[in-house]
Design an enzyme around this catalytic site. Structure first.
Site, PDB file in Angstrom:
ATOM      1  CG  HIS A  57      -6.788  -5.148   6.185  1.00 13.45           C
ATOM      2  ND1 HIS A  57      -8.111  -4.856   5.952  1.00 13.45           N
ATOM      3  CD2 HIS A  57      -6.079  -4.414   5.284  1.00 13.45           C
ATOM      4  CE1 HIS A  57      -8.196  -3.993   4.951  1.00 13.45           C
ATOM      5  NE2 HIS A  57      -6.979  -3.711   4.533  1.00 13.45           N
ATOM      6  CD  GLU A  74      -4.229  -3.658   2.188  1.00 14.66           C
ATOM      7  OE1 GLU A  74      -5.116  -4.361   1.680  1.00 14.66           O
ATOM      8  OE2 GLU A  74      -4.458  -2.523   2.656  1.00 14.66           O
ATOM      9  CG  HIS A 132      -4.416   0.729   5.877  1.00 14.40           C
ATOM     10  ND1 HIS A 132      -4.498  -0.380   6.681  1.00 14.40           N
ATOM     11  CD2 HIS A 132      -5.235   0.468   4.831  1.00 14.40           C
ATOM     12  CE1 HIS A 132      -5.317  -1.268   6.147  1.00 14.40           C
ATOM     13  NE2 HIS A 132      -5.785  -0.767   5.016  1.00 14.40           N
ATOM     14  NE  ARG A 152     -16.278   0.694   5.778  1.00 14.20           N
ATOM     15  CZ  ARG A 152     -17.338  -0.090   5.578  1.00 14.20           C
ATOM     16  NH1 ARG A 152     -18.152  -0.393   6.586  1.00 14.20           N
ATOM     17  NH2 ARG A 152     -17.597  -0.559   4.391  1.00 14.20           N
TER      18      ARG A 152
END
Length: 272
Positions: A57, A74, A132, A152
């Site tokens: 991200h 996050e 991740h 992605r």
């Protein structure tokens, strides 16, 4: 106080429950009305029956450049995990953009990834820019900035769109924190979290605004309480596993029963 109803989103790998969101892609209108606008956090429960894509991200600056929106830092709290379940948490070295691009092209990116075994109660912090992937057999509480941007890098041959150039541009090579049990209290530039155990009864007064005037209250002043496990009541309303409640600043919380709770707050300069 209000109790929130989840918005379910089915995925190729399982599903997401958006349990606290004012994001346009899954907005709970009752939460938006309660907080008075754009809540800066998005909270989910993720059920991964199969592994998710390898992804990254962007941070605030990169997200503004490419998407004109917030970035996405996050974290995950592991609610349940199958035996020997793994996830990807960062890379196992520092690699150049050309090395990563070649690894993606040759289907060998998995050799660059850092795999970690996890179990219930583990906590994983994922600042923007961290490569991740969630492994299959995991159920997670995810707390993040209110952003729906995912790049992605690799999708295990499932044929979905990847975002290789934007993803590579978003990667940060800094070290990642070790995976460990939740420390009881956690803070970062975007959110604060605190684990609370209720045995019989628990009362707390939430911080209010300086003046106490309604005009001074911002969406970021509202707190969330997620029930990790147990059963009881919050302010007279039944509270069960995976229920979530939003509380206004200055409101009193009265909990009873046997409850394991995660308190979640947007971070502000005053709170950090």
């Amino acid at each position: 106080m209000i109790k929130l109803n989840a918005i379910k989103s089915d995925k190729i790998w399982g599903y997401e429950l958006w349990i606290a969101s004012t994001h346009p892609n899954g907005c709970q209108k009752d939460l938006e009305k309660f907080v008075g606008g754009d809540y800066p956090l998005l909270v989910k429960v993720i059920q991964a029956n199969d592994k998710l894509s390898v992804q990254v991200h962007p941070d605030d600056e990169t997200a503004q450049l490419y998407e004109h929106c917030r970035g996405k830092t996050e974290c995950w709290y592991v609610l349940s995990a199958d035996k020997d379940t793994q996830l990807v948490h960062g890379m196992n070295g520092i690699y150049s953009a050309s090395e990563i691009r070649k690894a993606i092209e040759t289907n060998s990116l998995s050799d660059f990834l850092r795999y970690v075994k996890v179990e219930a109660g583990d906590f994983i912090y994922i600042p923007a820019g961290t490569v991740h992937a969630i492994g299959g057999g995991l159920r997670l509480l995810e707390v993040q900035q209110s952003s729906d941007i995912t790049y992605r890098l690799f999708d295990w041959g499932r044929g979905r769109e990847c975002h290789i150039e934007k993803g590579i541009a978003s990667i940060k090579s800094g070290g990642v924190r070790s995976v460990s049990k939740f420390p009881g209290v956690f803070s970062c530039p975007y959110f604060l979290m605190e684990e609370i155990t209720v045995e019989s009864s628990y009362i707390t007064q939430l911080p209010g605004t300086k003046s106490g005037a309604a005009d001074d209250i911002k969406p970021s002043d509202y707190a969330l309480f997620f029930v990790i496990d147990g059963e009881g009541e919050m302010n007279g309303e039944k509270a069960c596993k995976e229920d979530i409640f939003a509380f206004a600043p200055g409101e009193e919380l009265k909990a009873s029963g046997n409850l394991h709770i995660m308190k979640i707050l947007p971070a502000t300069e005053k709170r950090r």
